[in-house]
Design a protein around this motif. Structure first.
Motif, mmCIF file in Angstrom:
data_model
loop_
_atom_site.group_PDB
_atom_site.id
_atom_site.type_symbol
_atom_site.label_atom_id
_atom_site.label_comp_id
_atom_site.label_asym_id
_atom_site.label_seq_id
_atom_site.Cartn_x
_atom_site.Cartn_y
_atom_site.Cartn_z
ATOM 1 N N LEU A 258 41.182 -7.238 -5.278
ATOM 2 C CA LEU A 258 39.740 -7.132 -5.441
ATOM 3 C C LEU A 258 39.272 -5.896 -4.682
ATOM 4 O O LEU A 258 39.685 -5.675 -3.541
ATOM 5 C CB LEU A 258 39.061 -8.383 -4.879
ATOM 6 C CG LEU A 258 37.549 -8.374 -4.766
ATOM 7 C CD1 LEU A 258 36.905 -8.344 -6.135
ATOM 8 C CD2 LEU A 258 37.091 -9.608 -4.000
ATOM 9 N N LYS A 259 38.448 -5.064 -5.326
ATOM 10 C CA LYS A 259 37.899 -3.873 -4.665
ATOM 11 C C LYS A 259 36.385 -3.910 -4.799
ATOM 12 O O LYS A 259 35.849 -4.038 -5.897
ATOM 13 C CB LYS A 259 38.449 -2.593 -5.287
ATOM 14 C CG LYS A 259 37.874 -1.327 -4.655
ATOM 15 C CD LYS A 259 38.549 -0.065 -5.154
ATOM 16 C CE LYS A 259 38.083 0.324 -6.524
ATOM 17 N NZ LYS A 259 38.542 1.672 -6.927
ATOM 18 N N ILE A 260 35.710 -3.788 -3.662
ATOM 19 C CA ILE A 260 34.254 -3.717 -3.655
ATOM 20 C C ILE A 260 33.889 -2.309 -3.204
ATOM 21 O O ILE A 260 34.262 -1.878 -2.114
ATOM 22 C CB ILE A 260 33.647 -4.766 -2.712
ATOM 23 C CG1 ILE A 260 34.108 -6.153 -3.154
ATOM 24 C CG2 ILE A 260 32.124 -4.663 -2.698
ATOM 25 C CD1 ILE A 260 33.890 -7.224 -2.145
ATOM 26 N N THR A 261 33.179 -1.598 -4.058
ATOM 27 C CA THR A 261 32.775 -0.228 -3.771
ATOM 28 C C THR A 261 31.278 -0.210 -3.506
ATOM 29 O O THR A 261 30.488 -0.672 -4.327
ATOM 30 C CB THR A 261 33.100 0.701 -4.957
ATOM 31 O OG1 THR A 261 34.485 0.603 -5.255
ATOM 32 C CG2 THR A 261 32.740 2.146 -4.647
ATOM 33 N N PHE B 289 36.164 -1.744 0.040
ATOM 34 C CA PHE B 289 36.789 -2.883 0.690
ATOM 35 C C PHE B 289 37.802 -3.461 -0.291
ATOM 36 O O PHE B 289 37.460 -3.751 -1.436
ATOM 37 C CB PHE B 289 35.743 -3.946 1.042
ATOM 38 C CG PHE B 289 34.706 -3.458 2.009
ATOM 39 C CD1 PHE B 289 34.898 -3.609 3.368
ATOM 40 C CD2 PHE B 289 33.545 -2.843 1.552
ATOM 41 C CE1 PHE B 289 33.939 -3.158 4.268
ATOM 42 C CE2 PHE B 289 32.583 -2.389 2.440
ATOM 43 C CZ PHE B 289 32.788 -2.545 3.806
ATOM 44 N N TYR B 290 39.047 -3.604 0.155
ATOM 45 C CA TYR B 290 40.127 -4.107 -0.691
ATOM 46 C C TYR B 290 40.585 -5.461 -0.163
ATOM 47 O O TYR B 290 40.757 -5.636 1.048
ATOM 48 C CB TYR B 290 41.327 -3.156 -0.656
ATOM 49 C CG TYR B 290 41.103 -1.820 -1.317
ATOM 50 C CD1 TYR B 290 41.550 -1.582 -2.609
ATOM 51 C CD2 TYR B 290 40.484 -0.778 -0.637
ATOM 52 C CE1 TYR B 290 41.367 -0.344 -3.205
ATOM 53 C CE2 TYR B 290 40.305 0.464 -1.233
ATOM 54 C CZ TYR B 290 40.747 0.669 -2.510
ATOM 55 O OH TYR B 290 40.582 1.891 -3.105
ATOM 56 N N SER C 200 39.108 -1.083 5.438
ATOM 57 C CA SER C 200 38.239 -0.406 4.474
ATOM 58 C C SER C 200 38.474 1.099 4.499
ATOM 59 O O SER C 200 39.062 1.634 5.432
ATOM 60 C CB SER C 200 36.769 -0.729 4.759
ATOM 61 O OG SER C 200 36.383 -0.187 5.996
ATOM 62 N N VAL C 201 38.010 1.746 3.450
ATOM 63 C CA VAL C 201 38.166 3.189 3.299
ATOM 64 C C VAL C 201 36.787 3.780 3.046
ATOM 65 O O VAL C 201 36.050 3.302 2.184
ATOM 66 C CB VAL C 201 39.100 3.519 2.115
ATOM 67 C CG1 VAL C 201 39.139 5.009 1.858
ATOM 68 C CG2 VAL C 201 40.487 2.972 2.345
ATOM 69 N N LYS C 202 36.429 4.828 3.806
ATOM 70 C CA LYS C 202 35.158 5.521 3.609
ATOM 71 C C LYS C 202 35.436 6.945 3.154
ATOM 72 O O LYS C 202 36.338 7.599 3.663
ATOM 73 C CB LYS C 202 34.369 5.583 4.917
ATOM 74 C CG LYS C 202 33.893 4.251 5.402
ATOM 75 C CD LYS C 202 33.106 4.414 6.697
ATOM 76 C CE LYS C 202 32.659 3.082 7.220
ATOM 77 N NZ LYS C 202 31.865 3.223 8.454
ATOM 78 N N PHE D 264 43.030 -14.798 0.890
ATOM 79 C CA PHE D 264 42.212 -13.642 0.561
ATOM 80 C C PHE D 264 42.409 -12.677 1.726
ATOM 81 O O PHE D 264 41.820 -12.844 2.776
ATOM 82 C CB PHE D 264 40.766 -14.150 0.474
ATOM 83 C CG PHE D 264 39.846 -13.346 -0.361
ATOM 84 C CD1 PHE D 264 39.991 -13.293 -1.726
ATOM 85 C CD2 PHE D 264 38.798 -12.665 0.220
ATOM 86 C CE1 PHE D 264 39.114 -12.566 -2.503
ATOM 87 C CE2 PHE D 264 37.915 -11.943 -0.539
ATOM 88 C CZ PHE D 264 38.071 -11.900 -1.899
ATOM 89 N N ILE D 265 43.293 -11.682 1.589
ATOM 90 C CA ILE D 265 43.743 -10.846 2.702
ATOM 91 C C ILE D 265 43.076 -9.478 2.626
ATOM 92 O O ILE D 265 43.229 -8.751 1.644
ATOM 93 C CB ILE D 265 45.276 -10.697 2.680
ATOM 94 C CG1 ILE D 265 45.929 -12.077 2.743
ATOM 95 C CG2 ILE D 265 45.754 -9.809 3.826
ATOM 96 C CD1 ILE D 265 47.372 -12.090 2.330
#
Length: 186
Positions: free
Chosen positions: A88-91, A104-105, A118-120, A113-114
């Motif tokens: 799951l990826k939330i952008t 957020f992955y 996060s990546v910015k 649910f691991i």
């Protein structure tokens, strides 16, 4: 004729292996609330499965909520990691004088649910490079491994170069203790 069938088979295997994230309505972002001081513009939102809206899977803190431009939820089905059914990826996109995204992955298994760190990515102009996770069944993926990589682009936004920043052998770890990583393009 046999060569044509072989070529079609090779192409279909290549396309089947290289997957991308797809937008989904399987998950929702709900229950937004202000956190911290009233002067601050920080909000918390819950990520929930659409079929089980009573259970929060994750809570995200969104700084500068007033600058929030867009929030997208996408999934990568069959990422090629043992016992992981999907990623799951939330952008979250912010737009001010400079654009920025935060991703957020989450690795979704049958029981868990691991969260990955996060990546910015911050951009002053057009993106020339940014950071993403690459999973085994995606282009440039490696079997049984999660790659955190900096991708560099050409003027036509095709991938010119990939620099692996971290290679994570998947062994059912919890990644919550690691800090987010940021790429700044100015």
């Amino acid at each position: 004729m046999k060569k044509l069938i072989l070529l079609a088979f090779i192409c279909s295997v290549g396309f089947a292996k290289a997957q991308e994230f797809q937008l989904t309505d399987k998950y929702n972002v709900t229950h937004q609330r202000n956190i911290g001081q009233e002067e601050e513009d920080t909000w918390a939102v819950d990520v929930r499965a659409s079929e089980n809206p009573g259970k929060s899977l994750a809570t995200l803190a969104i700084a500068d909520f007033g600058l929030l431009d867009e929030m997208r939820i996408s999934v990568l089905e069959q990422p090629g990691l043992e016992e992981v059914t999907e990623v799951l990826k939330i952008t979250i996109e912010y737009n001010t004088c400079c654009a920025s995204t935060e991703e957020f992955y989450y690795l979704v298994t049958n029981d868990d649910f691991i969260a990955l760190p996060s990546v910015k990515n911050e951009y002053a102009y057009e993106p020339i490079s940014d950071i993403h996770y690459i999973f085994p069944n995606q282009s440039f993926g490696q079997e049984g491994t999660i790659l955190r990589a900096a991708l560099q682009y050409t003027e036509t936004y095709t991938v010119k170069d990939i620099k692996v920043l971290r290679s994570i052998a998947w062994n059912d770890d919890d990644f919550d203790t690691e800090d987010a990583i940021t790429a700044i393009n100015y």
